[in-house]
Write an enzyme that holds these catalytic residues in place. Structure first.
Site, PDB file in Angstrom:
ATOM      1  CE  LYS A  47      -3.621   2.640   0.062  1.00 44.57           C
ATOM      2  NZ  LYS A  47      -4.652   2.630   1.228  1.00 44.57           N
ATOM      3  CE  LYS A  87      -3.490   6.815   8.162  1.00 46.67           C
ATOM      4  NZ  LYS A  87      -3.882   5.623   7.392  1.00 46.67           N
TER       5      LYS A  87
END
Length: 290
Positions: free
Chosen positions: A174, A242
């Site tokens: 990811k 983030k």
């Protein structure tokens, strides 16, 4: 897995809500928990059950999905006082779909194994559109046996489901995905900003550039939203920042310098400071035109 398997889904945000809808449509029994019950009311109306804590949602469930905001949230819903590991039964499979830290995924895997629970990390890509259409890309790390068991459920909301290997590898994959998005989004926004300043018909520009070598998912799916002034979140800026921080931190551990994502994070931090953290990632255009 059979349709009789009982599922808990913790974290029914923009994407989680659509995923649960697919599970309900497939006749799975789903219990949900999210911090604000009102945000889950649509799912409750569709037949989902409600639980007051992650632990209560987890009781006697065969599969427990989580999709929350930050690594600290992941740790809380799993390891907290009313967390999943307080109630998950032996033999259950926990699946964290949050984009989180590979090191945390490995920690959860170890804790789960001690309790006789299987743990997968399975972050997704495709945004709110992919979640609604059931076409998410799912990147899975953990034991292959657990992956094979849960694959039929993944197929209810994903169309590109790839087993990436050991625990943590889903999250690393990811990060590769987010790195591409981070730098590509700069290009998309700079291209649109340039076209606007040049006085071009941007709909015609999109016709010309979206199917050639410059084409990308962000250009085709988020470009039109930018042109329409639609900055609603398919994926929040605050969460994307983030993700970029995780990627930068992991890269530094591997002695890898990533100047592109560092620039992207700097631009998005500027937008965060301007109060755009709740907007979608396509709001990066505001850096250039506001």
């Amino acid at each position: 897995m059979l349709k009789g398997e009982k599922i808990a889904f913790i974290g029914t945000g923009v994407m989680g809500t659509s995923i649960v809808k697919h599970l309900l449509a497939a006749q799975y029994e789903v219990t949900v928990y999210t911090r604000t019950k009102e945000k889950a009311q649509t799912l409750i109306d569709l037949g989902a059950k409600w639980a007051d804590t992650p632990a209560k949602a987890t009781e006697e469930k065969d599969i427990i999905f989580t999709m929350v905001g930050f690594p600290s949230d992941v740790e809380e819903v799993y390891c907290g006082e009313n967390g999943i590991f307080q109630a998950a039964k032996e033999g259950a499979i926990v699946v964290d779909m949050t984009t989180s830290e590979p090191t945390l995924a490995k920690k959860l895997y170890s804790i789960a194994k001690e309790k006789g629970i299987s743990s997968l990390n399975a972050p997704v890509s495709g945004g709110d559109i992919g979640a609604k259409n059931g076409t998410l890309s799912i990147m899975v790390g953990g034991d292959k046996e657990a992956f094979d068991q849960i694959l039929p459920i993944f197929e209810k909301f994903g169309s590109n489901i790839v087993y990436q290997g050991e625990s943590g590898n889903g999250q690393h994959t990811k990060m590769c995905n987010q790195l591409l998005i981070a730098t590509n989004m700069i290009g998309v926004c700079e291209s649109i900003a340039y076209g606007l300043k040049a006085g071009l018909d941007l709909d015609k520009v999109m016709q010309s550039i979206s199917t050639g070598a410059a084409g990308s998912w962000s250009l085709s799916n988020l470009g039109p939203k930018m042109l329409n002034g639609n900055f609603d979140p398919g994926f929040y800026i605050k969460h994307f920042i983030k993700d970029m921080k995780i990627a930068i931190d992991e890269a530094e551990r591997m002695n890898l310098d990533l100047p592109g994502v560092k620039l992207s994070k700097e631009l998005y931090n500027t937008l965060l400071d301007r109060g755009y953290g709740e907007n979608g990632t396509q709001a990066l255009l505001k850096y250039y035109i506001d």
